[in-house]
Design an enzyme around this catalytic site. Structure first.
Site, short mmCIF file in Angstrom:
data_model
loop_
_atom_site.label_atom_id
_atom_site.label_comp_id
_atom_site.label_asym_id
_atom_site.label_seq_id
_atom_site.Cartn_x
_atom_site.Cartn_y
_atom_site.Cartn_z
N GLY A 43 39.34 -48.02 60.59
CA GLY A 43 39.56 -49.09 61.55
C GLY A 43 38.69 -50.29 61.24
N SER A 115 37.95 -46.11 54.07
CA SER A 115 38.05 -47.48 54.55
C SER A 115 36.83 -47.80 55.42
CB SER A 115 39.37 -47.66 55.30
OG SER A 115 39.71 -49.01 55.44
N TRP A 116 37.00 -48.19 56.69
CA TRP A 116 35.84 -48.38 57.56
C TRP A 116 35.01 -47.11 57.66
CZ3 TRP A 116 32.18 -50.96 59.79
CH2 TRP A 116 31.45 -50.35 60.82
N ASP A 268 45.06 -50.64 45.52
CA ASP A 268 44.64 -50.68 46.91
C ASP A 268 44.42 -52.15 47.28
OD1 ASP A 268 43.26 -50.64 49.32
OD2 ASP A 268 42.18 -48.80 48.83
N HIS A 296 46.07 -47.87 49.34
CA HIS A 296 45.01 -47.54 50.28
C HIS A 296 45.27 -46.26 51.06
CE1 HIS A 296 41.49 -48.62 52.65
NE2 HIS A 296 42.18 -48.50 53.78
#
Length: 316
Positions: A43, A115-116, A268, A296
């Site tokens: 996120g 990711s986050w 990505d 991604h």
């Protein structure tokens, strides 16, 4: 190679009071006496999903999932007027992880994040390196200015001009030089119609770019997800994660002695592989795998296979 282990259900769940009026949802699955591993969702604001349990062999791992402040089943949800974004920062989340580790009686654990979630894993590990056994990362994001500029400043737009046109449409022309600031204003508008429409547009942009296999679709178009995703992400991005620019790569030496595996898609477009490469050079105990046909998403070719191989490798 089987990409995922079979679905499992948690045997323990709860809400942990982490202060500031927040309670975080947590769950544990797998082997109650197995090797502890914690999953850090993306996120920020995306929340956990059941498939995240399936990256681990449940015979060997004690698998911990939790929803970060304001997301998923944690309370208050970011869409609730009672939610206080002032007490929702990277360093609050790092502190929450420590409280959860202590609450569950875990001495050290493996960190798994994409990711986050990779950002948060690095922030936690650099703060508490003695609490980390290994780190498995996917689609590395460190919140450097160049990474934000790529995705929200027009870089990825060269490959997704149609989706970019939809993304910029809600923003007045005069404000398009800083899309993060513009969207922050729109998503936090007092007009609920403006706010919700902007949150959906923000979410759909990432959904369009997330996979080499077509639009992310699905949850990105769901209003509750989009509101959580956009509000928390924009709060974090406007504040640059409360990091110095480049801090997580600058301080990667603090990870010395912690083995790590980094998996990144060659294509990505959310988190291009240059960040994974820069991190691997600063963290000698890591290995990086760049997958030539992946973007991604976990569903892209080879991503889940290599994540599963990494958790299998560290299971012993």
């Amino acid at each position: 190679m089987r990409s995922f282990y079979p679905p499992i259900e948690p045997y323990q769940t709860g809400l942990l009071d982490v202060g500031d009026g927040h309670e975080i949802y947590w769950e544990v699955s797998g082997n109650p006496v197995g090797k502890p591993a914690v999953v850090l969702h993306g996120g920020p604001g995306a929340g956990t999903v059941a498939v995240q349990r399936q990256h681990f062999n449940p015979e060997f791992y004690r698998i911990v999932l939790f929803d970060q402040r304001g997301a998923g089943r944690s309370t208050p949800h970011v869409g609730d007027p009672a939610h206080h974004l002032a007490s929702n920062t990277t360093w609050h989340l790092v502190s929450d992880m420590e409280r959860l580790r202590e609450h569950l009686g875990i001495s050290r654990w493996l960190l798994f994040g994409g990711s986050w979630g990779a950002t948060l894993a690095l922030a936690y590990a650099q703060t508490y390196p003695d609490r980390v056994t290994e780190i498995v990362l996917r689609g590395v994001f460190t919140l450097r200015e160049q990474e934000l500029t790529w995705l929200y400043g027009g870089g990825a737009a060269h490959l997704f001009p149609d989706a970019w046109a939809r993304f910029v449409e809600p923003v007045p022309v005069a404000e398009r030089g800083d899309m993060i600031a513009a969207y922050h204003r729109l998503v936090f508008s007092d007009d609920p119609e403006v706010s919700t429409a902007a949150a959906l547009a923000w979410s759909l942009w990432e959904g369009a770019t997330v996979s080499t296999q077509g639009s992310g679709g699905g949850g990105y178009a769901e209003e509750r997800f989009a509101v959580s995703f956009a509000r928390i992400a924009l709060h974090y991005f406007v504040n640059r994660g409360w990091f110095d620019d480049g801090q997580l790569i600058r301080d990667a030496g603090k990870l010395a002695g912690i083995p790590g595996t980094i998996v990144n898609g060659r294509y990505d477009l959310v988190t291009p592989p240059i960040t994974a490469y820069d991190l691997s050079r600063a963290w000698p105990d890591s290995e990086v795998v760049v997958l030539n046909f992946a973007g991604h998403a976990v569903a892209d070719p080879g991503v889940a296979d290599h994540l599963k191989a990494a958790t299998d490798k560290y299971a012993g």
